[in-house]
Write a protein that holds these residues in place. Structure first.
Motif, PDB file in Angstrom:
ATOM      1  N   UNK A  64      -5.698   2.675  -2.124  1.00  0.00           N
ATOM      2  CA  UNK A  64      -4.338   2.877  -1.656  1.00  0.00           C
ATOM      3  C   UNK A  64      -3.398   1.731  -2.031  1.00  0.00           C
TER       4      UNK A  64
ATOM      5  N   UNK B  79     -11.096  -5.397   5.723  1.00  0.00           N
ATOM      6  CA  UNK B  79     -11.518  -4.964   4.390  1.00  0.00           C
ATOM      7  C   UNK B  79     -10.577  -3.814   4.026  1.00  0.00           C
ATOM      8  N   UNK B  80      -9.676  -4.089   3.090  1.00  0.00           N
ATOM      9  CA  UNK B  80      -8.652  -3.101   2.722  1.00  0.00           C
ATOM     10  C   UNK B  80      -9.118  -2.374   1.462  1.00  0.00           C
ATOM     11  N   UNK B  81      -9.123  -1.074   1.539  1.00  0.00           N
ATOM     12  CA  UNK B  81      -9.648  -0.259   0.428  1.00  0.00           C
ATOM     13  C   UNK B  81      -8.669  -0.224  -0.743  1.00  0.00           C
TER      14      UNK B  81
ATOM     15  N   UNK C 256     -12.736  -1.412  13.880  1.00  0.00           N
ATOM     16  CA  UNK C 256     -11.656  -0.431  13.795  1.00  0.00           C
ATOM     17  C   UNK C 256     -11.688   0.136  12.380  1.00  0.00           C
TER      18      UNK C 256
ATOM     19  N   UNK D 280     -15.690   7.545   3.425  1.00  0.00           N
ATOM     20  CA  UNK D 280     -14.944   6.390   2.939  1.00  0.00           C
ATOM     21  C   UNK D 280     -13.646   6.714   2.214  1.00  0.00           C
ATOM     22  N   UNK D 281     -13.583   7.892   1.629  1.00  0.00           N
ATOM     23  CA  UNK D 281     -12.399   8.329   0.869  1.00  0.00           C
ATOM     24  C   UNK D 281     -11.074   8.116   1.582  1.00  0.00           C
ATOM     25  N   UNK D 282     -11.087   8.309   2.880  1.00  0.00           N
ATOM     26  CA  UNK D 282      -9.843   8.314   3.632  1.00  0.00           C
ATOM     27  C   UNK D 282      -9.576   7.005   4.359  1.00  0.00           C
ATOM     28  N   UNK D 283     -10.464   6.027   4.132  1.00  0.00           N
ATOM     29  CA  UNK D 283     -10.325   4.738   4.819  1.00  0.00           C
ATOM     30  C   UNK D 283      -9.160   3.952   4.229  1.00  0.00           C
ATOM     31  N   UNK D 284      -8.368   3.358   5.083  1.00  0.00           N
ATOM     32  CA  UNK D 284      -7.351   2.400   4.646  1.00  0.00           C
ATOM     33  C   UNK D 284      -7.897   0.979   4.821  1.00  0.00           C
ATOM     34  N   UNK D 285      -8.366   0.674   6.011  1.00  0.00           N
ATOM     35  CA  UNK D 285      -9.075  -0.607   6.160  1.00  0.00           C
ATOM     36  C   UNK D 285     -10.135  -0.501   7.253  1.00  0.00           C
ATOM     37  N   UNK D 286     -11.069  -1.419   7.196  1.00  0.00           N
ATOM     38  CA  UNK D 286     -12.076  -1.578   8.245  1.00  0.00           C
ATOM     39  C   UNK D 286     -11.921  -2.996   8.756  1.00  0.00           C
TER      40      UNK D 286
ATOM     41  N   UNK E 160      -9.350   2.271  10.175  1.00  0.00           N
ATOM     42  CA  UNK E 160      -8.021   2.886  10.059  1.00  0.00           C
ATOM     43  C   UNK E 160      -8.058   3.863   8.893  1.00  0.00           C
ATOM     44  N   UNK E 161      -7.540   5.071   9.131  1.00  0.00           N
ATOM     45  CA  UNK E 161      -7.646   6.131   8.135  1.00  0.00           C
ATOM     46  C   UNK E 161      -6.269   6.671   7.755  1.00  0.00           C
ATOM     47  N   UNK E 162      -6.242   7.371   6.633  1.00  0.00           N
ATOM     48  CA  UNK E 162      -5.033   8.114   6.286  1.00  0.00           C
ATOM     49  C   UNK E 162      -4.761   9.175   7.351  1.00  0.00           C
TER      50      UNK E 162
ATOM     51  N   UNK F 101       0.826  -1.207   0.000  1.00  0.00           N
ATOM     52  CA  UNK F 101       0.000   0.000   0.000  1.00  0.00           C
ATOM     53  C   UNK F 101       0.866   1.264   0.000  1.00  0.00           C
TER      54      UNK F 101
ATOM     55  N   UNK G  73      -5.006   8.547  11.566  1.00  0.00           N
ATOM     56  CA  UNK G  73      -6.225   8.595  12.353  1.00  0.00           C
ATOM     57  C   UNK G  73      -6.840   7.214  12.431  1.00  0.00           C
ATOM     58  N   UNK G  74      -7.543   6.981  13.530  1.00  0.00           N
ATOM     59  CA  UNK G  74      -8.229   5.708  13.701  1.00  0.00           C
ATOM     60  C   UNK G  74      -9.529   5.952  14.460  1.00  0.00           C
TER      61      UNK G  74
END
Lengths: 78, 78, 78, 78, 78, 78, 78
Positions: free
Chosen positions: E72, E67-69, G24, G70-76, G26-28, E27, G31-32
């Motif tokens: 990135x 769930x990985x977006x 969880x 959702x734009x800034x999500x890395x994973x959920x 996880x964001x760019x 990523x 941030x979390x």
């Protein structure tokens, strides 16, 4: 003076008329590609032949053929 | 005072009416292009003639023709 | 000299004709992938076989198969 | 208290009702444009008249007309 | 040698054929996820099972399911 | 326990039900807007009334009305 | 071993099956967000209940309800 709509150039038409000519493709990240424009598509992806890559003004690599992605283009100059 | 919808200017119409005139195209990355607007498309890609590129206010390059990608435009001023 | 439209190469056609050959995939972030082009799609996502990843010019990892996302591609050179 | 759907304001309607008024257009990169809103489109591209550009709070340039690209807008305030 | 179109692999087909196997998802931002590929969609969003997150090469967190977006993703390697 | 699909909240419905209430709009670039939510659209562009802008936690500006672009939103909290 | 297409999990189905559970996000930007997943949409915008925001690992704020873009999500991760 108003320019008739028919005389307004479409960016893609100018790219089309540059096929077969030398062009400069200025990119983000201080990259530049110079070569013969061999093709393009509506996303401004371009095909360059006999291209030279310059990074920060310094020649870096020769490329026989390169498909350069339009996303990172700043300008194309024939 | 409410402005009638018919009197609201569309950004692309203002660009259309600037064809044939000198424009400033301010870009991200401290770049600026000045030249005669020769064409445009709905993505704000523009064709400039006799353009001067300035980076951080310093003239960098003369371009007879440049297709400047709309993605990086901050504003266009006729 | 005007090049007939029929002779203008589409970027995806050039990628298509590179399948089975060694290619360089130059990416953002100083990454580069070299390998045999095994496939692609219209987003310029590519499948590489026997790929080598280089970061900042330094070999980093060998990948039997890699699906490289088109988003980050700068150019593909066969 | 639930607000009836009919009373919910659409962002573009608020922009529409600001045409002819002074607005602040706050942008990414510490840029700000102040001027009379002359037009807009659904991408939040706006036309400003008698605009002043400020960078990091410092007035930088006067623009009779500016087409400001919506991509970089943070907020518009009438 | 020209490869027949029918033999060109689609990136999504290669991802499909990797379901149930261990994959590396490289990523942006020096992140990497390793785990069993449990699913995916056309945006390259992927579902990983028994995943390990590494940041800058250092193991950071174990995730039963993630769930990985796709946004990135740089590459996915089975 | 599986939650019936009918009970899953849509993000836009939660925004809809927050109209008329105070909300926090957390943005990229350490910006934050607090005010009464007056409207929104499907892009998460929002209209705020009596808004306060904070940058890096420090109050910066009062805005009677602000159309905040959804692109830069991290979260909205009623 | 080839996994039958019918057994491949769709990322949105996994998110759907996580509604009502702790997740969880996880964001760019380091941030979390942790909280109970209350809803989502196809853009991976999510609704969290009783959420805690952490920046760079440090708890920063409690949020009763947050619509996280959702734009800034890395994973959920459920």
């Amino acid at each position: 003076m108003v320019v008739p709509v028919a005389m307004v150039l479409k960016p893609l038409s100018v790219i089309q008329s540059s096929v077969g000519k030398n062009v400069i493709v200025e990119m983000k990240g201080k990259r530049e590609y110079r070569g013969v424009l061999d093709g393009y598509d509506p996303h401004m992806n371009v095909v360059l032949k006999n291209a030279e890559e310059r990074v920060d003004g310094v020649p870096k690599r020769k490329l026989n053929i390169a498909i350069v992605r339009g996303d990172n283009v700043i300008y194309i100059s024939p």
